[in-house]
Design an enzyme around this catalytic site. Structure first.
Site, short mmCIF file in Angstrom:
data_model
loop_
_atom_site.label_atom_id
_atom_site.label_comp_id
_atom_site.label_asym_id
_atom_site.label_seq_id
_atom_site.Cartn_x
_atom_site.Cartn_y
_atom_site.Cartn_z
N SER A 1 -2.55 -9.14 -4.52
CA SER A 1 -1.34 -8.40 -4.88
C SER A 1 -1.60 -7.48 -6.06
O SER A 1 -0.89 -6.49 -6.23
CB SER A 1 -0.23 -9.35 -5.30
OG SER A 1 0.14 -10.17 -4.25
N HIS B 1 -2.67 -5.98 2.39
CA HIS B 1 -1.68 -6.72 1.62
C HIS B 1 -0.51 -7.10 2.51
O HIS B 1 0.37 -6.27 2.80
CB HIS B 1 -1.23 -5.87 0.42
CG HIS B 1 -0.35 -6.60 -0.54
ND1 HIS B 1 0.73 -6.02 -1.15
CD2 HIS B 1 -0.38 -7.88 -0.98
CE1 HIS B 1 1.32 -6.91 -1.93
NE2 HIS B 1 0.67 -8.04 -1.85
N GLU C 1 0.39 -3.41 3.73
CA GLU C 1 -0.19 -2.26 3.04
C GLU C 1 -1.71 -2.32 3.24
O GLU C 1 -2.33 -3.34 2.97
CB GLU C 1 0.12 -2.34 1.54
CG GLU C 1 1.61 -2.21 1.23
CD GLU C 1 1.90 -2.33 -0.26
OE1 GLU C 1 2.55 -1.43 -0.82
OE2 GLU C 1 1.50 -3.35 -0.88
N ASN D 1 4.94 -2.94 -4.88
CA ASN D 1 5.15 -3.48 -6.23
C ASN D 1 5.23 -2.39 -7.29
O ASN D 1 5.88 -2.57 -8.31
CB ASN D 1 4.06 -4.50 -6.57
CG ASN D 1 4.32 -5.82 -5.87
OD1 ASN D 1 5.48 -6.19 -5.63
ND2 ASN D 1 3.28 -6.53 -5.50
P1 NAD Z 1 -2.04 -20.28 -2.63
O1 NAD Z 1 -2.35 -20.91 -3.93
O2 NAD Z 1 -0.88 -20.75 -1.83
O3 NAD Z 1 -3.33 -20.36 -1.68
C1 NAD Z 1 -4.63 -20.11 -2.11
C2 NAD Z 1 -5.55 -21.03 -1.33
O4 NAD Z 1 -6.90 -20.62 -1.52
C3 NAD Z 1 -5.48 -22.50 -1.80
O5 NAD Z 1 -5.15 -23.31 -0.69
C4 NAD Z 1 -6.87 -22.79 -2.32
O6 NAD Z 1 -7.33 -24.10 -2.05
C5 NAD Z 1 -7.71 -21.77 -1.56
N1 NAD Z 1 -8.97 -21.46 -2.20
C6 NAD Z 1 -9.19 -21.24 -3.52
N2 NAD Z 1 -10.51 -20.94 -3.71
C7 NAD Z 1 -11.10 -20.98 -2.49
C8 NAD Z 1 -12.42 -20.75 -2.03
N3 NAD Z 1 -13.40 -20.42 -2.86
N4 NAD Z 1 -12.68 -20.87 -0.70
C9 NAD Z 1 -11.68 -21.19 0.18
N5 NAD Z 1 -10.41 -21.42 -0.21
C10 NAD Z 1 -10.13 -21.30 -1.52
O7 NAD Z 1 -1.91 -18.70 -2.95
P2 NAD Z 1 -1.16 -17.57 -2.09
O8 NAD Z 1 0.21 -17.41 -2.60
O9 NAD Z 1 -1.43 -17.84 -0.65
O10 NAD Z 1 -1.97 -16.27 -2.57
C11 NAD Z 1 -3.23 -15.95 -2.03
C12 NAD Z 1 -3.51 -14.47 -2.27
O11 NAD Z 1 -2.48 -13.68 -1.63
C13 NAD Z 1 -3.51 -14.03 -3.74
O12 NAD Z 1 -4.51 -13.06 -3.91
C14 NAD Z 1 -2.13 -13.44 -3.94
O13 NAD Z 1 -2.09 -12.45 -4.94
C15 NAD Z 1 -1.90 -12.80 -2.58
N6 NAD Z 1 -0.48 -12.58 -2.21
C16 NAD Z 1 0.46 -13.52 -2.47
C17 NAD Z 1 1.79 -13.30 -2.09
C18 NAD Z 1 2.85 -14.33 -2.36
O14 NAD Z 1 4.05 -14.00 -2.24
N7 NAD Z 1 2.49 -15.57 -2.66
C19 NAD Z 1 2.14 -12.11 -1.43
C20 NAD Z 1 1.15 -11.18 -1.13
C21 NAD Z 1 -0.17 -11.43 -1.53
#
Ligand code: NAD
Length: 296
Positions: free
Chosen positions: A119, A140, A152, A190
């Site tokens: 993000s 994204h 995106e 954003n």
């Molecule tokens: P989350 O914490 O729910 O999930 C992340 C997952 O990645 C975890 O389950 C973790 O165990 C796993 N992980 C960490 N390191 C790892 C590795 N080396 N190998 C494999 N798995 C690994 O986080 P999220 O909310 O799903 O966010 C993930 C990404 O998406 C981030 O970059 C975030 O900025 C982006 N994002 C989030 C949102 C939102 O609303 N939450 C929206 C758009 C984008």
């Protein structure tokens, strides 16, 4: 370039949604998580969502079985070797993401597309952790991924046009609506949404209106589905604060600076719906109560 097999790294909130949508669109999908326990939890969440869809009648039971059959969840990164695109959705930390990309670089096939769902982290910084920055892009997705239509697609100054166009075509095959954007903090959504949310907090701090009246104004006066404070609580105050800092760091413009109230709410652990408190109190989830944040 034809995309046949997908890789997703991270099976948390976003990764599990992305993997589900890829498998539901007919793509064999390999999902990599950090531990077996997290693999089971991530897959379990996908199966639960599919079960709910079957109960609601929006998905047929044999389709559910077919989707599950296309998903392979593993801790073994080498299983990504045949993927045509790998979408990273791990924790939002540059050092973790770069460590992952350095590890994946020798595993992934030469012409694979490397994509991050970040993000707020610079796509340009991540691409430099690989030996093939021209094949690196951002995709994204919005939360919740199975529901939200927009994706995106982000290019850098070195992205191959063919990679960018293939990613756009791929997003369409997922049944999503792609928009093209460049690697600037906040991308499109954003960049516009965050200063709007910050401005709502500043208006509250200045006594322009109450939480309820500002929310009501944007709903009824502008036709927004929800007001800024309800949206802030849904997105998470910590996430909004973090993104505002990234935007401010890059542009140094006051409109991106976090208001004092937001900073203090984040420090106090009032992060919105997920912590039970933000601009509203969710002790009774069916009837959120407005918080009295400016009392003396
Ligand atoms: P989350 O914490 O729910 O999930 C992340 C997952 O990645 C975890 O389950 C973790 O165990 C796993 N992980 C960490 N390191 C790892 C590795 N080396 N190998 C494999 N798995 C690994 O986080 P999220 O909310 O799903 O966010 C993930 C990404 O998406 C981030 O970059 C975030 O900025 C982006 N994002 C989030 C949102 C939102 O609303 N939450 C929206 C758009 C984008």
């Amino acid at each position: 370039m034809e995309i046949r097999e997908i890789g997703v790294v991270g099976c948390g909130l976003m990764g599990s949604g992305i993997a589900q949508v890829c498998a539901a669109s007919g793509f064999p999908t390999v999902v990599v998580e950090a531990t077996q326990e997290l693999c089971d939890r991530g897959l379990g969440n996908i199966v639960k969502r599919l079960e709910r869809a079957v109960q609601k009648g929006s998905l047929k039971a044999p389709e559910k079985t077919a989707i599950e059959g296309r998903l392979r969840v593993t801790t073994d990164q080498t299983k990504l070797a045949n993927c045509d695109i790998v979408i990273e959705a791990i924790i939002e930390r540059i050092e973790e993401k770069n460590r992952l990309w350095r590890a994946l670089d020798p595993i992934l096939k030469k012409d694979a597309i490397l994509a991050s769902n970040t993000s707020s982290i610079s796509i340009t910084e991540m691409m430099m952790a690989t030996s093939r920055p021209q094949r690196f892009i951002g995709v994204h997705f919005m939360n919740p991924v199975p529901v939200m239509e927009l994706v995106e697609v982000i290019r850098t100054i070195v992205t191959d046009q063919e990679v960018f166009d293939s990613a756009i075509a791929f997003v369409r095959k997922l049944g999503k609506q792609p928009v093209r954007t460049s690697d600037r903090p906040g991308f499109i959504v954003n960049r516009i949404l965050v200063p709007y949310l910050l401005d709502a907090i500043r208006a509250l701090e200045e006594g322009v209106g109450s939480i309820e009246d500002i929310d009501k104004s944007m709903r009824l006066g502008c036709g927004h589905p929800m007001g800024p404070f309800v949206l802030l609580d849904f997105v998470g105050l910590d996430t909004t604060y973090y993104i505002s800092n990234v935007l401010f760091e890059e542009f140094k413009e006051p409109r991106f600076a976090a208001p004092s109230l937001l900073k203090r709410m984040v420090i106090a652990g009032w992060h919105g719906k997920k912590t039970g408190r933000g601009f509203y109190d969710y002790s009774d989830p069916n009837s959120p109560k407005v918080m009295d944040l400016l009392r003396l």
